[in-house]
Design an enzyme around this catalytic site. Structure first.
Site, PDB file in Angstrom:
ATOM      1  N   HIS A 109      -5.121   7.757   6.754  1.00 26.47           N
ATOM      2  CA  HIS A 109      -4.087   6.844   7.249  1.00 26.47           C
ATOM      3  C   HIS A 109      -2.921   7.646   7.819  1.00 26.47           C
ATOM      4  O   HIS A 109      -2.822   8.847   7.587  1.00 26.47           O
ATOM      5  CB  HIS A 109      -3.556   5.964   6.105  1.00 26.47           C
ATOM      6  CG  HIS A 109      -2.816   6.745   5.060  1.00 26.47           C
ATOM      7  ND1 HIS A 109      -3.456   7.517   4.109  1.00 26.47           N
ATOM      8  CD2 HIS A 109      -1.481   6.914   4.824  1.00 26.47           C
ATOM      9  CE1 HIS A 109      -2.558   8.108   3.350  1.00 26.47           C
ATOM     10  NE2 HIS A 109      -1.350   7.771   3.750  1.00 26.47           N
ATOM     11  N   ARG A 134      -5.091  15.448  -9.957  1.00 25.61           N
ATOM     12  CA  ARG A 134      -4.001  15.731  -9.005  1.00 25.61           C
ATOM     13  C   ARG A 134      -2.879  14.743  -9.261  1.00 25.61           C
ATOM     14  O   ARG A 134      -3.135  13.548  -9.463  1.00 25.61           O
ATOM     15  CB  ARG A 134      -4.530  15.578  -7.577  1.00 25.61           C
ATOM     16  CG  ARG A 134      -3.459  15.722  -6.498  1.00 25.61           C
ATOM     17  CD  ARG A 134      -4.089  15.612  -5.099  1.00 25.61           C
ATOM     18  NE  ARG A 134      -3.079  15.420  -4.079  1.00 25.61           N
ATOM     19  CZ  ARG A 134      -2.451  16.397  -3.414  1.00 25.61           C
ATOM     20  NH1 ARG A 134      -2.746  17.657  -3.678  1.00 25.61           N
ATOM     21  NH2 ARG A 134      -1.542  16.127  -2.506  1.00 25.61           N
ATOM     22  N   HIS A 179      -3.724  11.668   7.506  1.00 26.45           N
ATOM     23  CA  HIS A 179      -4.021  12.476   6.321  1.00 26.45           C
ATOM     24  C   HIS A 179      -4.821  11.668   5.315  1.00 26.45           C
ATOM     25  O   HIS A 179      -4.915  10.430   5.433  1.00 26.45           O
ATOM     26  CB  HIS A 179      -2.718  13.018   5.701  1.00 26.45           C
ATOM     27  CG  HIS A 179      -1.677  11.967   5.403  1.00 26.45           C
ATOM     28  ND1 HIS A 179      -0.937  11.334   6.383  1.00 26.45           N
ATOM     29  CD2 HIS A 179      -1.266  11.421   4.229  1.00 26.45           C
ATOM     30  CE1 HIS A 179      -0.112  10.474   5.835  1.00 26.45           C
ATOM     31  NE2 HIS A 179      -0.294  10.492   4.517  1.00 26.45           N
ATOM     32  N   ASP A 213       1.448   7.361   7.774  1.00 27.50           N
ATOM     33  CA  ASP A 213       2.508   6.650   7.058  1.00 27.50           C
ATOM     34  C   ASP A 213       3.344   5.883   8.081  1.00 27.50           C
ATOM     35  O   ASP A 213       3.712   6.439   9.123  1.00 27.50           O
ATOM     36  CB  ASP A 213       3.385   7.633   6.272  1.00 27.50           C
ATOM     37  CG  ASP A 213       2.612   8.329   5.139  1.00 27.50           C
ATOM     38  OD1 ASP A 213       1.518   7.856   4.785  1.00 27.50           O
ATOM     39  OD2 ASP A 213       3.113   9.349   4.622  1.00 27.50           O
TER      40      ASP A 213
HETATM   41  C1  LIG Z   1      -3.536  -0.669   3.173  1.00 31.00           C
HETATM   42  C2  LIG Z   1      -2.240  -0.558   3.064  1.00 31.00           C
HETATM   43  C3  LIG Z   1      -1.553   0.229   1.982  1.00 31.00           C
HETATM   44  C4  LIG Z   1      -0.179   0.456   2.562  1.00 31.00           C
HETATM   45  C5  LIG Z   1       0.042  -0.902   3.176  1.00 31.00           C
HETATM   46  C6  LIG Z   1      -1.228  -1.074   4.003  1.00 31.00           C
HETATM   47  O1  LIG Z   1      -1.494  -2.412   4.371  1.00 31.00           O
HETATM   48  C7  LIG Z   1      -1.110  -0.188   5.252  1.00 31.00           C
HETATM   49  C8  LIG Z   1      -0.130   0.986   5.030  1.00 31.00           C
HETATM   50  C9  LIG Z   1      -0.257   1.598   3.635  1.00 31.00           C
HETATM   51  C10 LIG Z   1       0.852   2.583   3.291  1.00 31.00           C
HETATM   52  C11 LIG Z   1       0.530   4.058   3.588  1.00 31.00           C
HETATM   53  C12 LIG Z   1       1.736   4.911   3.225  1.00 31.00           C
HETATM   54  C13 LIG Z   1       2.343   4.546   1.858  1.00 31.00           C
HETATM   55  O2  LIG Z   1       1.501   5.047   0.830  1.00 31.00           O
HETATM   56  C14 LIG Z   1       2.491   3.007   1.705  1.00 31.00           C
HETATM   57  C15 LIG Z   1       3.273   2.653   0.442  1.00 31.00           C
HETATM   58  C16 LIG Z   1       3.103   2.446   2.935  1.00 31.00           C
HETATM   59  O3  LIG Z   1       4.266   2.207   3.160  1.00 31.00           O
HETATM   60  O4  LIG Z   1       2.130   2.169   3.869  1.00 31.00           O
HETATM   61  C17 LIG Z   1       1.094   2.399   1.811  1.00 31.00           C
HETATM   62  C18 LIG Z   1       0.950   0.863   1.615  1.00 31.00           C
HETATM   63  C19 LIG Z   1       0.659   0.485   0.158  1.00 31.00           C
HETATM   64  O5  LIG Z   1       0.054   1.258  -0.583  1.00 31.00           O
HETATM   65  O6  LIG Z   1       1.025  -0.640  -0.195  1.00 31.00           O
HETATM   66  O1  LIG Z   2      -1.255  11.739  -2.903  1.00 34.82           O
HETATM   67  C1  LIG Z   2      -1.165  12.430  -1.895  1.00 34.82           C
HETATM   68  O2  LIG Z   2      -1.180  13.639  -1.907  1.00 34.82           O
HETATM   69  C2  LIG Z   2      -0.989  11.735  -0.561  1.00 34.82           C
HETATM   70  C3  LIG Z   2      -0.925  10.241  -0.706  1.00 34.82           C
HETATM   71  C4  LIG Z   2      -0.475   9.559   0.527  1.00 34.82           C
HETATM   72  O3  LIG Z   2      -0.717   9.996   1.605  1.00 34.82           O
HETATM   73  C5  LIG Z   2       0.285   8.304   0.396  1.00 34.82           C
HETATM   74  O4  LIG Z   2       0.514   7.869  -0.755  1.00 34.82           O
HETATM   75  O5  LIG Z   2       0.664   7.740   1.440  1.00 34.82           O
HETATM   76 FE   LIG Z   3       0.342   8.948   3.202  1.00 36.07          FE
END
Ligand SMILES: C=C1C[C@]23C[C@@]1(O)CC[C@H]2[C@@]12CC[C@H](O)[C@@](C)(C(=O)O1)[C@H]2[C@@H]3C(=O)O
Ligand SMILES: O=C(O)CCC(=O)C(=O)O
Ligand SMILES: [Fe+2]
Length: 337
Positions: free
Chosen positions: A209, A276, A266, A211
């Site tokens: 994904h 981890r 990543h 961020d």
């Molecule tokens: C599948 C998902 C998890 C996420 C929300 C989403 O719909 C798409 C973005 C995902 C992500 C990736 C980065 C961060 O870990 C996170 C908190 C964010 O802001 O976007 C996660 C979301 C999540 O885990 O709720």
């Molecule tokens: O746990 C990690 O090292 C990366 C996790 C990550 O990419 C995320 O939480 O968005």
């Molecule tokens: Fe991430």
């Protein structure tokens, strides 16, 4: 010999696998925050990789170890107890399920908002499993890492000659900044070794994904697993380093630089032997902020590659996507427009 019992198989069945890559990447840019040329290195790293490692950051190892120890204590508590702090809608404890749209990984986690009402000790929400000590350490950590992220964003602002170098950092310092913090625990997964031997595939801890926010700051223990995707599409492993911080560019900063900075793809692979533990601060703008290219980065006559949107609109749309979807694609202008 590792025996794959039915419960283990059931557990693993939902989780995605991927073709393994054992390329350990030694070319990750290293930025020394005390170096007078740091801002040049940061901008180059954001353009080339969307990813870099920060040394000489001034955060004490003793403090980092204290937070990690307290996090491990939480993750070691009985499953039933941990579940009392969940589900994460959107904040709290989550296990295997990531986000609201069916993504699953070999990971459990705690998600926090970094709003003062959420973290400061007079206004915390009732989340029964989280100790006062853990709340306090998370609050302190978020302040330290936010400062570091601001310092980096100000160096970027300076180097890109954005009028007022704090234009970017202001967004995450703002009381209304929509930032969050995540503690991830990837338990050791002995059966992943067998899976690898039988199918040649690796078990996914956290699927690929980007961020969505502006910038993310990641710190982990010394267990490997994090991989980034290079411009040519190859996946490479990031050697872990518990003494440093890894920064990655998020989608919003890619848009604000009209594609000059890369929001890096990543993922994390499960490790067969060592757990981890990672902690990530996601610096996001206030909900009302317009995410649009900065005029200072645009060449004369250059057009935005993206449609106009606010962080609120982007976030709403992102939460309807699966982890690996190209979220920004929905906001790109079509080339014949
Ligand atoms: C599948 C998902 C998890 C996420 C929300 C989403 O719909 C798409 C973005 C995902 C992500 C990736 C980065 C961060 O870990 C996170 C908190 C964010 O802001 O976007 C996660 C979301 C999540 O885990 O709720
Ligand atoms: O746990 C990690 O090292 C990366 C996790 C990550 O990419 C995320 O939480 O968005
Ligand atoms: Fe991430």
């Amino acid at each position: 010999m590792v025996v794959l019992s039915q419960p283990i198989l059931d557990n693993l069945a939902q989780i995605k696998t991927c073709k393994p890559t054992s390329n350990i990447f030694t070319g990750i840019p290293i930025v020394d925050l005390s170096d007078t040329n740091a801002k040049k290195h940061i901008v180059k790293a954001c353009q080339d990789f969307g990813f870099f490692k920060v040394i000489n950051h001034g955060v004490s190892m003793e403090f980092l170890t204290r937070l990690e120890t307290e996090a491990v204590k939480f993750f070691k508590s009985p499953q039933q107890e941990k579940e009392k702090s969940g589900p994460p809608n959107p904040f709290g404890y989550g296990n295997k399920n990531i986000g609201p749209n069916g993504d699953v990984g070999w990971v459990e986690y705690l998600l926090f908002s970094t709003n003062p009402e959420f973290l400061s000790n007079n206004a915390r929400p009732e989340i029964p499993g989280i100790s006062e000590t853990l709340w306090g350490l998370v609050n302190e950590y978020v302040c330290l890492v936010r400062n570091m992220a601001c310092e980096v964003l100000e160096m970027i602002g300076d180097e890109l000659k954005i009028g007022g170098k704090d234009k970017l950092s202001k967004m995450i310092r703002d009381e209304k900044s929509d930032s969050c913090f995540r503690l991830n625990h990837y338990p050791a997964c002995p059966s992943s070794e067998l899976l690898q031997a039988l199918s040649g595939r690796s078990l996914i801890g956290f699927g690929e994904h980007t961020d969505p926010q502006l910038i993310s700051v990641l710190r982990s223990n010394n267990t490997s697993g994090l991989q980034i995707c290079l411009r040519d599409g190859t996946w490479v492993s990031v050697p872990p380093d518990h003494t440093t911080f890894f920064f990655n560019v998020g989608d919003s900063l890619q848009v604000m630089t009209n594609g000059r900075f890369r929001s890096v793809k990543h993922r994390v692979l499960a490790d067969s032997l060592k757990p981890r533990v990672s902690m990530i601060y996601f610096g996001g703008p206030p909900l009302s902020e317009k995410i649009t290219p900065l005029s200072s980065v645009m060449e004369e006559g250059e057009e935005s590659l993206y449609k106009e949107f606010t962080w609120c609109e982007y976030k709403k749309s992102a939460y309807k996507t699966r982890l690996g979807d190209n979220r920004l694609g929905l906001f790109e202008k079509s080339t014949n427009q």
